[in-house]
Scaffold this motif. Sequence first.
Motif, PDB file in Angstrom:
ATOM      1  N   ILE A 146     -16.324   7.543  -5.235  1.00 54.02           N
ATOM      2  CA  ILE A 146     -15.192   7.078  -4.447  1.00 54.02           C
ATOM      3  C   ILE A 146     -15.728   6.455  -3.169  1.00 54.02           C
ATOM      4  N   ALA A 147     -15.395   5.197  -2.927  1.00 58.07           N
ATOM      5  CA  ALA A 147     -15.886   4.525  -1.729  1.00 58.07           C
ATOM      6  C   ALA A 147     -14.981   3.352  -1.394  1.00 58.07           C
ATOM      7  N   GLY A 148     -14.884   3.056  -0.099  1.00 56.62           N
ATOM      8  CA  GLY A 148     -14.137   1.885   0.327  1.00 56.62           C
ATOM      9  C   GLY A 148     -13.198   2.200   1.474  1.00 56.62           C
ATOM     10  N   ARG A 149     -12.317   1.254   1.756  1.00 56.42           N
ATOM     11  CA  ARG A 149     -11.288   1.456   2.769  1.00 56.42           C
ATOM     12  C   ARG A 149      -9.951   1.085   2.145  1.00 56.42           C
ATOM     13  N   CYS A 150      -8.887   1.680   2.670  1.00 53.63           N
ATOM     14  CA  CYS A 150      -7.578   1.451   2.082  1.00 53.63           C
ATOM     15  C   CYS A 150      -6.495   1.701   3.115  1.00 53.63           C
ATOM     16  N   ARG A 151      -5.279   1.274   2.780  1.00 57.69           N
ATOM     17  CA  ARG A 151      -4.079   1.605   3.535  1.00 57.69           C
ATOM     18  C   ARG A 151      -3.061   2.185   2.565  1.00 57.69           C
ATOM     19  N   VAL A 152      -2.488   3.299   2.931  1.00 55.31           N
ATOM     20  CA  VAL A 152      -1.483   3.925   2.075  1.00 55.31           C
ATOM     21  C   VAL A 152      -0.105   3.432   2.497  1.00 55.31           C
ATOM     22  N   PRO A 153       0.899   3.582   1.620  1.00 61.48           N
ATOM     23  CA  PRO A 153       2.251   3.122   1.967  1.00 61.48           C
ATOM     24  C   PRO A 153       2.804   3.834   3.197  1.00 61.48           C
ATOM     25  N   GLY A 154       3.852   3.241   3.769  1.00 58.66           N
ATOM     26  CA  GLY A 154       4.489   3.780   4.952  1.00 58.66           C
ATOM     27  C   GLY A 154       5.035   5.177   4.744  1.00 58.66           C
ATOM     28  N   LEU A 169     -12.475   5.175   4.288  1.00 52.85           N
ATOM     29  CA  LEU A 169     -11.781   4.983   5.552  1.00 52.85           C
ATOM     30  C   LEU A 169     -10.334   4.642   5.221  1.00 52.85           C
ATOM     31  N   ILE A 170      -9.408   5.490   5.657  1.00 58.31           N
ATOM     32  CA  ILE A 170      -7.977   5.282   5.412  1.00 58.31           C
ATOM     33  C   ILE A 170      -7.369   4.810   6.727  1.00 58.31           C
ATOM     34  N   GLU A 171      -6.869   3.598   6.741  1.00 54.33           N
ATOM     35  CA  GLU A 171      -6.443   2.959   7.976  1.00 54.33           C
ATOM     36  C   GLU A 171      -4.971   3.229   8.286  1.00 54.33           C
ATOM     37  N   ASN A 172      -4.667   3.324   9.592  1.00 54.14           N
ATOM     38  CA  ASN A 172      -3.287   3.314  10.089  1.00 54.14           C
ATOM     39  C   ASN A 172      -2.435   4.444   9.517  1.00 54.14           C
ATOM     40  N   VAL A 173      -2.909   5.666   9.668  1.00 55.32           N
ATOM     41  CA  VAL A 173      -2.200   6.835   9.151  1.00 55.32           C
ATOM     42  C   VAL A 173      -1.506   7.566  10.302  1.00 55.32           C
ATOM     43  N   GLY A 174      -0.268   7.972  10.095  1.00 55.08           N
ATOM     44  CA  GLY A 174       0.426   8.773  11.087  1.00 55.08           C
ATOM     45  C   GLY A 174      -0.211  10.147  11.223  1.00 55.08           C
ATOM     46  N   ILE A 175      -0.493  10.543  12.458  1.00 57.64           N
ATOM     47  CA  ILE A 175      -1.115  11.859  12.697  1.00 57.64           C
ATOM     48  C   ILE A 175      -0.221  12.698  13.613  1.00 57.64           C
ATOM     49  N   ASN A 176       1.079  12.623  13.375  1.00 56.44           N
ATOM     50  CA  ASN A 176       2.007  13.492  14.088  1.00 56.44           C
ATOM     51  C   ASN A 176       1.498  14.930  13.997  1.00 56.44           C
ATOM     52  N   PRO A 177       1.390  15.653  15.120  1.00 56.69           N
ATOM     53  CA  PRO A 177       0.801  17.001  15.078  1.00 56.69           C
ATOM     54  C   PRO A 177       1.582  17.992  14.214  1.00 56.69           C
TER      55      PRO A 177
END
Length: 433
Positions: free
Chosen positions: A11-19, A254-262
């Motif tokens: 498993i390798a690469g970068r991605c963006r998951v849905p909103g 690397l998973i880009e632009n993920v919400g990290i609400n505590p």
Amino acid sequence: MDFRVSPRGQIAGRCRVPGDKSISHRAVMLAALAEGESRFGGFLAGADTLATAAAFRAMGVSIDGPHEGQIAVQGVGLHGLRAPPGPLDMGNAGTGMRLLAGIMAGQRFGVTLIGDESLSRRPMRRVIAPLRQMGADIAAAQGDTPPLGLRPVVRLQGIDYVLPMASAQVKSCLLLAGLYAAGRTCVTEPAPTRDHTERMLAAFGRPVQRDGARVCIDGGGASLRATSFAIPGDISSAAFPLVAALIASPGAVLIENVGINPTRTGILDILRAMGGDIELLNQRDAGAEPVADIRVRASRLRGIAVPAAMVPLAIDEFPAIAVAAACAQGETLITGAQELRVKESDRIAAIAAGLAALGIAVEALRDGLRIQGGQFHGGVVDSHGDHRIAMAFSLAALRADAPVQIRDCVNVGTSFPGYVDLMRGLGLGIEVS
């Protein structure tokens, strides 16, 4: 629709998951009740959120999109919804139905909320009981399951309600009903839950008051004001490439632009406690929510007893966490997670059956699981139509000695459209039949 996943793999690469699904639901609801036009980027075009959008269209709200994640909602104000021509079909969307029940309880017209076979088995007593305390006229099928019938009342009355079980859906339902209630509506939580509704009410110009575990909203008052923001990637969806990278050999994502609400990052804390190499990069704010890029590297995991305080903060991610636990050295104990019994499936039973089918020693507890790390074998897993069970067990093949087949995966589209293509792009040998 079934998944068939080849064993092993890198498993390798970068991605963006849905909103984020939770935020997408709430964005449509509050924008529909606001004055003016709201615009959102990153909207999740999944079956659940599209059902919510369709419900508001049926009540006279003009919604343009979603087009490539962009959606525009022309709000009609708190009292501008119109009676729909028929029942509102929420499909498989438990969040959509429970939150919408709070809004519909305060309308001047009656409505019936229906859902698919799975949603029609899910418990609604947890919202029905407090809504009735507020004066709502609400009926349900035997066992307090959908369909839900709501008839208009003169006015709701604010209440001070102590949640018997931590639930963001019940809290949100009551806060939304509180917009239509006389006086103040307060909800006290036994443990922290996701706070998207509170954050978004503030973004729409109606801040709530919080005092420790108690959150309150005043009825009447100012209208909701239209707003616009970008919806971050859903950490519940990021859980799958995240766990894939942790257990693969090698793995780096690397998973880009993920919400990290505590109130949503329990999965990160749990997997780090298990030894996961997880790093947050480029932390920033997007609208009312904190966002980051998540870097994950393959790690040697160890079993832990999951702290009770972390359970509500990772409740939707436990199918993926369970697969990680099966790859860890030693025993992982999950307790205090009885909420998993009443999700799209009985997730405790479904996880236990899936792990056992693939050769992992597991014990289903009343409120959790005891998982002994071991070797995955090939086999067949029944997802019971549960999107998170299906996606989680597709990852097991990364550590299996033969192919893994997962049955009944069509509902993956409710939360993660494009899952197969995204994971295949990272190296998972997943095929659809």
